[in-house]
Design a protein around this motif. Sequence first.
Motif, PDB file in Angstrom:
ATOM      1  N   LEU A  58       0.825  -1.206   0.000  1.00 33.20           N
ATOM      2  CA  LEU A  58       0.000   0.000   0.000  1.00 33.20           C
ATOM      3  C   LEU A  58       0.866   1.265   0.000  1.00 33.20           C
ATOM      4  O   LEU A  58       0.528   2.255  -0.660  1.00 33.20           O
ATOM      5  N   ALA A  59       1.971   1.235   0.712  1.00 36.25           N
ATOM      6  CA  ALA A  59       2.882   2.387   0.709  1.00 36.25           C
ATOM      7  C   ALA A  59       3.471   2.597  -0.684  1.00 36.25           C
ATOM      8  O   ALA A  59       3.571   3.735  -1.164  1.00 36.25           O
ATOM      9  N   ASP A  60       3.844   1.495  -1.344  1.00 36.79           N
ATOM     10  CA  ASP A  60       4.350   1.587  -2.711  1.00 36.79           C
ATOM     11  C   ASP A  60       3.282   2.156  -3.655  1.00 36.79           C
ATOM     12  O   ASP A  60       3.570   2.988  -4.506  1.00 36.79           O
ATOM     13  N   PHE A  61       2.049   1.668  -3.480  1.00 31.13           N
ATOM     14  CA  PHE A  61       0.945   2.140  -4.314  1.00 31.13           C
ATOM     15  C   PHE A  61       0.723   3.642  -4.119  1.00 31.13           C
ATOM     16  O   PHE A  61       0.534   4.385  -5.082  1.00 31.13           O
ATOM     17  N   GLU A  62       0.741   4.088  -2.872  1.00 32.85           N
ATOM     18  CA  GLU A  62       0.545   5.518  -2.583  1.00 32.85           C
ATOM     19  C   GLU A  62       1.656   6.359  -3.212  1.00 32.85           C
ATOM     20  O   GLU A  62       1.404   7.435  -3.751  1.00 32.85           O
ATOM     21  N   GLY A  63       2.882   5.866  -3.154  1.00 35.90           N
ATOM     22  CA  GLY A  63       3.993   6.578  -3.778  1.00 35.90           C
ATOM     23  C   GLY A  63       3.822   6.672  -5.285  1.00 35.90           C
ATOM     24  O   GLY A  63       4.024   7.732  -5.883  1.00 35.90           O
ATOM     25  N   LEU A  64       3.429   5.563  -5.896  1.00 32.21           N
ATOM     26  CA  LEU A  64       3.200   5.539  -7.336  1.00 32.21           C
ATOM     27  C   LEU A  64       2.046   6.459  -7.708  1.00 32.21           C
ATOM     28  O   LEU A  64       2.126   7.214  -8.674  1.00 32.21           O
ATOM     29  N   ARG A  65       0.987   6.414  -6.940  1.00 34.75           N
ATOM     30  CA  ARG A  65      -0.172   7.270  -7.212  1.00 34.75           C
ATOM     31  C   ARG A  65       0.208   8.746  -7.096  1.00 34.75           C
ATOM     32  O   ARG A  65      -0.227   9.578  -7.900  1.00 34.75           O
ATOM     33  N   GLY A  66       1.026   9.079  -6.151  1.00 41.31           N
ATOM     34  CA  GLY A  66       1.502  10.453  -6.011  1.00 41.31           C
ATOM     35  C   GLY A  66       2.299  10.905  -7.223  1.00 41.31           C
ATOM     36  O   GLY A  66       2.139  12.032  -7.703  1.00 41.31           O
ATOM     37  N   VAL A  68       2.052   9.630 -10.276  1.00 44.86           N
ATOM     38  CA  VAL A  68       1.122   9.723 -11.404  1.00 44.86           C
ATOM     39  C   VAL A  68       0.330  11.030 -11.325  1.00 44.86           C
ATOM     40  O   VAL A  68       0.145  11.717 -12.337  1.00 44.86           O
ATOM     41  N   ASP A  69      -0.138  11.391 -10.133  1.00 46.05           N
ATOM     42  CA  ASP A  69      -0.870  12.647  -9.962  1.00 46.05           C
ATOM     43  C   ASP A  69       0.002  13.849 -10.307  1.00 46.05           C
ATOM     44  O   ASP A  69      -0.464  14.804 -10.931  1.00 46.05           O
ATOM     45  N   ALA A  70       1.266  13.796  -9.925  1.00 44.07           N
ATOM     46  CA  ALA A  70       2.192  14.893 -10.239  1.00 44.07           C
ATOM     47  C   ALA A  70       2.408  15.003 -11.750  1.00 44.07           C
ATOM     48  O   ALA A  70       2.412  16.114 -12.305  1.00 44.07           O
ATOM     49  N   ARG A  72       0.340  13.981 -14.038  1.00 45.94           N
ATOM     50  CA  ARG A  72      -0.929  14.423 -14.619  1.00 45.94           C
ATOM     51  C   ARG A  72      -1.070  15.937 -14.479  1.00 45.94           C
ATOM     52  O   ARG A  72      -1.498  16.614 -15.411  1.00 45.94           O
ATOM     53  N   GLU A  73      -0.721  16.470 -13.320  1.00 42.08           N
ATOM     54  CA  GLU A  73      -0.787  17.918 -13.097  1.00 42.08           C
ATOM     55  C   GLU A  73       0.170  18.648 -14.035  1.00 42.08           C
ATOM     56  O   GLU A  73      -0.171  19.692 -14.607  1.00 42.08           O
ATOM     57  N   LYS A  74       1.350  18.089 -14.219  1.00 35.94           N
ATOM     58  CA  LYS A  74       2.341  18.678 -15.126  1.00 35.94           C
ATOM     59  C   LYS A  74       1.799  18.703 -16.562  1.00 35.94           C
ATOM     60  O   LYS A  74       1.918  19.717 -17.263  1.00 35.94           O
ATOM     61  N   SER A  75       1.181  17.609 -16.984  1.00 39.32           N
ATOM     62  CA  SER A  75       0.605  17.531 -18.328  1.00 39.32           C
ATOM     63  C   SER A  75      -0.558  18.500 -18.478  1.00 39.32           C
ATOM     64  O   SER A  75      -0.737  19.117 -19.537  1.00 39.32           O
ATOM     65  N   TYR A  76      -1.358  18.638 -17.416  1.00 34.87           N
ATOM     66  CA  TYR A  76      -2.477  19.579 -17.444  1.00 34.87           C
ATOM     67  C   TYR A  76      -1.968  21.005 -17.639  1.00 34.87           C
ATOM     68  O   TYR A  76      -2.479  21.747 -18.486  1.00 34.87           O
ATOM     69  N   LEU A  77      -0.971  21.387 -16.865  1.00 33.57           N
ATOM     70  CA  LEU A  77      -0.432  22.745 -16.976  1.00 33.57           C
ATOM     71  C   LEU A  77       0.164  23.007 -18.354  1.00 33.57           C
ATOM     72  O   LEU A  77       0.024  24.102 -18.910  1.00 33.57           O
ATOM     73  N   LYS A  78       0.808  21.987 -18.923  1.00 32.12           N
ATOM     74  CA  LYS A  78       1.381  22.128 -20.262  1.00 32.12           C
ATOM     75  C   LYS A  78       0.271  22.303 -21.300  1.00 32.12           C
ATOM     76  O   LYS A  78       0.371  23.170 -22.180  1.00 32.12           O
ATOM     77  N   ALA A  79      -0.794  21.514 -21.197  1.00 33.02           N
ATOM     78  CA  ALA A  79      -1.911  21.625 -22.142  1.00 33.02           C
ATOM     79  C   ALA A  79      -2.608  22.976 -22.001  1.00 33.02           C
ATOM     80  O   ALA A  79      -2.975  23.611 -22.997  1.00 33.02           O
ATOM     81  N   GLU A  80      -2.772  23.433 -20.767  1.00 36.50           N
ATOM     82  CA  GLU A  80      -3.398  24.735 -20.530  1.00 36.50           C
ATOM     83  C   GLU A  80      -2.543  25.859 -21.137  1.00 36.50           C
ATOM     84  O   GLU A  80      -3.064  26.783 -21.771  1.00 36.50           O
ATOM     85  N   ALA A 102      -6.341  19.303 -22.099  1.00 37.25           N
ATOM     86  CA  ALA A 102      -6.343  19.861 -20.745  1.00 37.25           C
ATOM     87  C   ALA A 102      -7.505  19.284 -19.948  1.00 37.25           C
ATOM     88  O   ALA A 102      -7.358  18.961 -18.765  1.00 37.25           O
ATOM     89  N   TYR A 103      -8.653  19.139 -20.584  1.00 36.83           N
ATOM     90  CA  TYR A 103      -9.815  18.543 -19.910  1.00 36.83           C
ATOM     91  C   TYR A 103      -9.495  17.125 -19.456  1.00 36.83           C
ATOM     92  O   TYR A 103      -9.813  16.734 -18.327  1.00 36.83           O
ATOM     93  N   LEU A 104      -8.863  16.353 -20.317  1.00 38.96           N
ATOM     94  CA  LEU A 104      -8.552  14.962 -19.974  1.00 38.96           C
ATOM     95  C   LEU A 104      -7.545  14.862 -18.828  1.00 38.96           C
ATOM     96  O   LEU A 104      -7.575  13.911 -18.060  1.00 38.96           O
ATOM     97  N   TYR A 105      -6.657  15.841 -18.702  1.00 46.00           N
ATOM     98  CA  TYR A 105      -5.670  15.834 -17.627  1.00 46.00           C
ATOM     99  C   TYR A 105      -6.150  16.521 -16.351  1.00 46.00           C
ATOM    100  O   TYR A 105      -5.499  16.407 -15.319  1.00 46.00           O
TER     101      TYR A 105
END
Length: 176
Positions: A58-66, A68-70, A72-80, A102-105
């Motif tokens: 679960l700790a590994d999963f949380e790290g990976l999810r973090g 992925v979220d980072a 995704r946020e980077k891709s969103y800002l680039k698309a925006e 941007a919507y998808l991210y």
Amino acid sequence: AIYAQATNPPAVLAEVEDLKLKAFSALREGQFNLTSDLIAQASQLSSDPTLTQMHAWLADFEGLRGRVDAEREKSYLKAEKNVKDLIAAGYQIYAYDSLANAYLYAADRDAFVKEPWVRELIDSAAKDAEEAMAAERWIVARRIYMDLNVIEPVNPLWRKKFNDVTSRMRLLAIYT
């Protein structure tokens, strides 16, 4: 489980089992943070190596999810940024593609669609698509309706318009 029974008193085992049941229930509901917390508590109470392994997973999963979220946020800002750069350069029709990206991210898609600059761009896209249809620029209209369908998938108008333009293009291809 036999190892845990040998090293823990029955009251602790009951509490561990209760925590495990709550953790699995939270996992089924998609509450990963709660699941991780409950498994961590159970792992601390019990010397069961299975719980320790689950906690590590679960700790590994949380790290990976973090991560992925980072990303995704980077891709969103680039698309925006791409949307705004394309508009500034006078390529508004191409900005609709980046708006769809941007919507998808976007982390909160409903909030994204309600932002004033996004609403303005959606309205502008609808107007541009209608103008493209009136000028018989079918490929441009199809592309805009496709982007609008991505941005507002619950709006049946965009799907209908997209299908209408696609049908028109097919007919033209057949008769040309």
